[in-house]
Design an enzyme around this catalytic site. Sequence first.
Site, PDB file in Angstrom:
ATOM      1  CG  HIS A   1      -6.065   1.720   5.045  1.00  0.00           C
ATOM      2  ND1 HIS A   1      -5.713   2.758   5.715  1.00  0.00           N
ATOM      3  CD2 HIS A   1      -5.179   0.801   4.719  1.00  0.00           C
ATOM      4  CE1 HIS A   1      -4.487   2.345   6.006  1.00  0.00           C
ATOM      5  NE2 HIS A   1      -3.903   1.582   5.410  1.00  0.00           N
TER       6      HIS A   1
ATOM      7  CE  LYS B   1      -0.462   3.221   4.654  1.00  0.00           C
ATOM      8  NZ  LYS B   1      -0.205   3.237   5.943  1.00  0.00           N
TER       9      LYS B   1
ATOM     10  CB  SER C   1       5.396  -1.396  12.136  1.00  0.00           C
ATOM     11  OG  SER C   1       4.645   0.085  12.291  1.00  0.00           O
TER      12      SER C   1
ATOM     13  CD  GLU D   1      -3.533  -2.457   7.316  1.00  0.00           C
ATOM     14  OE1 GLU D   1      -2.499  -2.694   6.539  1.00  0.00           O
ATOM     15  OE2 GLU D   1      -4.180  -1.251   6.857  1.00  0.00           O
TER      16      GLU D   1
ATOM     17  N   GLY E   1       2.469   2.538  10.852  1.00  0.00           N
ATOM     18  CA  GLY E   1       3.423   3.668  10.638  1.00  0.00           C
ATOM     19  C   GLY E   1       3.991   4.169  11.792  1.00  0.00           C
TER      20      GLY E   1
ATOM     21  CG  ASN F   1      -1.854   1.206   1.352  1.00  0.00           C
ATOM     22  OD1 ASN F   1      -1.871   2.187   0.342  1.00  0.00           O
ATOM     23  ND2 ASN F   1      -2.610   1.326   2.380  1.00  0.00           N
TER      24      ASN F   1
ATOM     25  CD  GLU G   1      -3.021   5.490   6.492  1.00  0.00           C
ATOM     26  OE1 GLU G   1      -2.991   5.326   5.129  1.00  0.00           O
ATOM     27  OE2 GLU G   1      -2.297   4.999   7.160  1.00  0.00           O
TER      28      GLU G   1
HETATM   29  P1  13P Z   1       3.135   0.692   7.601  1.00  0.00           P
HETATM   30  O1  13P Z   1       3.482  -0.690   7.065  1.00  0.00           O
HETATM   31  O2  13P Z   1       3.476   1.649   7.114  1.00  0.00           O
HETATM   32  O3  13P Z   1       2.594   0.563   9.199  1.00  0.00           O
HETATM   33  O4  13P Z   1       1.333   0.629   6.964  1.00  0.00           O
HETATM   34  C1  13P Z   1       0.584  -0.217   6.997  1.00  0.00           C
HETATM   35  C2  13P Z   1      -0.727  -0.167   6.379  1.00  0.00           C
HETATM   36  O5  13P Z   1      -1.404   0.613   6.581  1.00  0.00           O
HETATM   37  C3  13P Z   1      -1.063  -0.881   5.105  1.00  0.00           C
HETATM   38  O6  13P Z   1      -2.141  -0.667   4.583  1.00  0.00           O
END
Ligand code: 13P
Length: 256
Positions: free
Chosen positions: A103, A13, A217, A171, A177, A11, A105
């Site tokens: 997701h 982003k 992460s 997640e 992150g 992903n 976010e």
């Molecule tokens: P990270 O691997 O940067 O923590 O992000 C995970 C994520 O949100 C994947 O969709």
Amino acid sequence: MSARRPLVGGNWKMHLTSAEARDWAARFGRQAGGQTGRLAGRQAEVVLFPSFPLLPVLARALTGSPVALGGQDLHPAASGAHTGDVSGPQLADAGCSWVLCGHSERRQDHGETDAEVAAKVAAAGRHGLVPLVCLGETAGERRGGETFAVLTRQLRAALEPRPERFALAYEPVWAIGTGDTATPETAQEAHAVLRRTLSEILGAAVAARCRILYGGSANPDNAAALIAQPDLDGFLVGGASLDPDRFLAIIRACGP
Ligand code: 13P
């Protein structure tokens, strides 16, 4: 490790430009063994979720490779007056076979509700896209002992349209992150709850087939211990997927 074929998603982003995406694809192809054919067969299935403008760039750069493409979101409608949104037919037209739904976010930044996530899952199915449904609790929900209630609520809502094809990504929001990865035991406990709930909703056969990815992460150092858990079937990788070498190391950790 389970008998289910591992699935690893990257992903991206809101990262990378088209030049950087082309460079990523070239480096990934070289590292994966000339053509990315080595990823086919029994190795993990791989799908990239770049931001929308990069889809045509990657569709060209990854031609002939087994790496699939997915959108990071879709609107429930097939077309219409929805400024800034992208539809399922547009994603399919751009070469996508997958789409992320729900997701955290999107839930946080855009106030997406469980009902909206369900509408997106339904739309994905109508347009031939496989939804990768993202679920996870916040730090506060975990502290409050609500983790499993949140996960089962999100899962029941997302499966309301009874999709024929889908995968799940656990997640935990506190792990995204932050470098604060869930331990293998914590992840396994959540994955087992999701699989049990899946079995209650759609039956044991569907639950046994469904791939449940871990995201938050994930990196080349923690992937092997996580993928060793019986209900963990791959990763949805954010930050580490931006570096083709680190992404490939995670894919290889899932390999035979
Ligand atoms: P990270 O691997 O940067 O923590 O992000 C995970 C994520 O949100 C994947 O969709």
